[in-house]
Design a protein around this motif. Structure first.
Motif, PDB file in Angstrom:
ATOM      1  N   VAL A  36       0.856  -1.200   0.000  1.00 18.64           N
ATOM      2  CA  VAL A  36       0.000   0.000   0.000  1.00 18.64           C
ATOM      3  C   VAL A  36       0.884   1.240   0.000  1.00 18.64           C
ATOM      4  N   ALA A  37       1.970   1.259   0.780  1.00 15.77           N
ATOM      5  CA  ALA A  37       2.876   2.401   0.825  1.00 15.77           C
ATOM      6  C   ALA A  37       3.553   2.576  -0.532  1.00 15.77           C
ATOM      7  N   SER A  38       4.013   1.460  -1.131  1.00 12.86           N
ATOM      8  CA  SER A  38       4.642   1.547  -2.457  1.00 12.86           C
ATOM      9  C   SER A  38       3.639   2.085  -3.490  1.00 12.86           C
ATOM     10  N   PHE A  39       2.405   1.590  -3.440  1.00 12.76           N
ATOM     11  CA  PHE A  39       1.379   2.060  -4.376  1.00 12.76           C
ATOM     12  C   PHE A  39       1.141   3.561  -4.215  1.00 12.76           C
ATOM     13  N   CYS A  40       1.050   4.021  -2.954  1.00 11.31           N
ATOM     14  CA  CYS A  40       0.816   5.445  -2.701  1.00 11.31           C
ATOM     15  C   CYS A  40       1.988   6.279  -3.227  1.00 11.31           C
ATOM     16  N   ILE A  41       3.232   5.803  -3.025  1.00  9.46           N
ATOM     17  CA  ILE A  41       4.388   6.543  -3.514  1.00  9.46           C
ATOM     18  C   ILE A  41       4.375   6.602  -5.040  1.00  9.46           C
ATOM     19  N   VAL A  42       4.114   5.452  -5.679  1.00  9.48           N
ATOM     20  CA  VAL A  42       4.088   5.407  -7.147  1.00  9.48           C
ATOM     21  C   VAL A  42       2.938   6.277  -7.668  1.00  9.48           C
ATOM     22  N   ALA A  43       1.786   6.205  -7.022  1.00  9.70           N
ATOM     23  CA  ALA A  43       0.641   7.014  -7.458  1.00  9.70           C
ATOM     24  C   ALA A  43       0.969   8.497  -7.318  1.00  9.70           C
ATOM     25  N   PHE A  44       1.626   8.891  -6.187  1.00  8.44           N
ATOM     26  CA  PHE A  44       2.008  10.284  -5.989  1.00  8.44           C
ATOM     27  C   PHE A  44       2.991  10.727  -7.081  1.00  8.44           C
ATOM     28  N   LEU A  45       4.022   9.901  -7.342  1.00  4.31           N
ATOM     29  CA  LEU A  45       5.010  10.257  -8.348  1.00  4.31           C
ATOM     30  C   LEU A  45       4.377  10.337  -9.754  1.00  4.31           C
ATOM     31  N   LEU A  46       3.533   9.362 -10.065  1.00  5.56           N
ATOM     32  CA  LEU A  46       2.851   9.410 -11.368  1.00  5.56           C
ATOM     33  C   LEU A  46       1.976  10.659 -11.478  1.00  5.56           C
ATOM     34  N   HIS A  47       1.285  10.959 -10.391  1.00  4.38           N
ATOM     35  CA  HIS A  47       0.420  12.142 -10.417  1.00  4.38           C
ATOM     36  C   HIS A  47       1.246  13.414 -10.569  1.00  4.38           C
ATOM     37  N   LYS A  48       2.346  13.494  -9.861  1.00  6.80           N
ATOM     38  CA  LYS A  48       3.160  14.699  -9.899  1.00  6.80           C
ATOM     39  C   LYS A  48       3.899  14.853 -11.225  1.00  6.80           C
ATOM     40  N   PHE A  49       4.486  13.780 -11.752  1.00  5.77           N
ATOM     41  CA  PHE A  49       5.348  13.916 -12.921  1.00  5.77           C
ATOM     42  C   PHE A  49       4.701  13.488 -14.256  1.00  5.77           C
ATOM     43  N   ALA A  50       3.872  12.491 -14.248  1.00 11.58           N
ATOM     44  CA  ALA A  50       3.336  11.991 -15.515  1.00 11.58           C
ATOM     45  C   ALA A  50       1.876  12.411 -15.723  1.00 11.58           C
ATOM     46  N   TYR A  51       1.052  12.239 -14.721  1.00 17.33           N
ATOM     47  CA  TYR A  51      -0.375  12.471 -14.885  1.00 17.33           C
ATOM     48  C   TYR A  51      -0.676  13.919 -15.228  1.00 17.33           C
ATOM     49  N   LYS A  52       0.021  14.859 -14.594  1.00 15.77           N
ATOM     50  CA  LYS A  52      -0.202  16.276 -14.901  1.00 15.77           C
ATOM     51  C   LYS A  52       0.193  16.580 -16.344  1.00 15.77           C
ATOM     52  N   LYS A  53       1.335  16.019 -16.789  1.00 16.81           N
ATOM     53  CA  LYS A  53       1.764  16.256 -18.164  1.00 16.81           C
ATOM     54  C   LYS A  53       0.776  15.629 -19.152  1.00 16.81           C
ATOM     55  N   ILE A  54       0.305  14.456 -18.832  1.00 19.51           N
ATOM     56  CA  ILE A  54      -0.685  13.801 -19.699  1.00 19.51           C
ATOM     57  C   ILE A  54      -1.955  14.633 -19.744  1.00 19.51           C
ATOM     58  N   LEU A  55      -2.372  15.157 -18.581  1.00 13.92           N
ATOM     59  CA  LEU A  55      -3.560  16.008 -18.554  1.00 13.92           C
ATOM     60  C   LEU A  55      -3.349  17.275 -19.380  1.00 13.92           C
ATOM     61  N   VAL A  56      -2.136  17.840 -19.300  1.00 13.88           N
ATOM     62  CA  VAL A  56      -1.827  19.034 -20.094  1.00 13.88           C
ATOM     63  C   VAL A  56      -1.885  18.691 -21.585  1.00 13.88           C
ATOM     64  N   VAL A  57      -1.275  17.570 -21.969  1.00 14.89           N
ATOM     65  CA  VAL A  57      -1.291  17.147 -23.373  1.00 14.89           C
ATOM     66  C   VAL A  57      -2.730  16.904 -23.830  1.00 14.89           C
ATOM     67  N   LEU A  58      -3.515  16.249 -23.008  1.00 12.79           N
ATOM     68  CA  LEU A  58      -4.918  15.988 -23.354  1.00 12.79           C
ATOM     69  C   LEU A  58      -5.703  17.292 -23.463  1.00 12.79           C
ATOM     70  N   ALA A  59      -5.420  18.246 -22.566  1.00 17.40           N
ATOM     71  CA  ALA A  59      -6.110  19.540 -22.635  1.00 17.40           C
ATOM     72  C   ALA A  59      -5.731  20.275 -23.925  1.00 17.40           C
TER      73      ALA A  59
END
Length: 183
Positions: A36-59
């Motif tokens: 659960v801790a690893s998932f939260c860390i990976v989810a946080f990192l994905l959200h901070k570095f990849a998900y925001k960029k993907i959202l920007v690209v999609l926008a």
């Protein structure tokens, strides 16, 4: 207070039931919590570095699509205006062409009428000249005829009377014959 004890007992019983179910499925709590801790860390990192960029690209992509649709609508409207303008220009050109054709027909009719009038005038002049020529020929022929008749009368008179007529007698007889023929 009894209800609080009841709820606490129900919670403990439920916790025991959860623990029993977890043991039955072989849940290892330390491993589960680390996952659960690893998932939260990976989810946080994905959200901070990849998900925001993907959202920007999609926008941006959504924005470009919307602009493309707006451009397509604008182009369709411009095409419709251009088509209407083209039809209007063609209609005006057709009207002008029809007007020019009618003017050309009217001008041709005027020219034809003028040429007809010229031909009629020329024909009338030819007829007048022919009549004048015929009248002149008629007058000339009458004059020749009068001279010839006068000559014949003088000659015949000279033969009948048996005398030679003087130039004065010949002139007098020619004038009398002319007067009688004119009457």
């Amino acid at each position: 207070m009894t209800s609080f004890i009841f709820f606490a007992a129900a919670a403990v019983a439920e916790e025991n039931q959860i623990a029993a179910t977890a043991r039955q499925f072989g849940v290892n709590w330390p491993l589960f919590l680390s996952q659960v801790a690893s998932f939260c860390i990976v989810a946080f990192l994905l959200h901070k570095f990849a998900y925001k960029k993907i959202l920007v690209v999609l926008a941006e992509r959504r924005k470009r699509i919307e602009e493309g649709l707006a451009n397509a609508d604008r182009i369709k409207a411009e095409l419709a205006r251009t088509e209407a303008s083209r039809r209007e220009v063609l209609d005006q050109a057709n009207l002008q062409a029809n007007k020019l054709i009618e003017e050309a027909r009217a001008a041709a009719a005027r020219v034809q009428e003028q040429e007809t009038q010229k031909a009629i005038a020329t024909a009338e002049q030819i007829v007048i000249k022919a009549r004048e020529a015929a009248a002149a020929d008629h007058a000339r022929m009458l004059a020749d005829l009068k001279r010839e008749i006068g000559r014949l009368v003088v000659e015949t008179t000279g033969r009948v009377t048996g005398k030679v007529l003087t130039p004065e007698d010949q002139k007098r007889l020619a004038e009398e014959t002319s007067r009688q023929l004119a009457a």
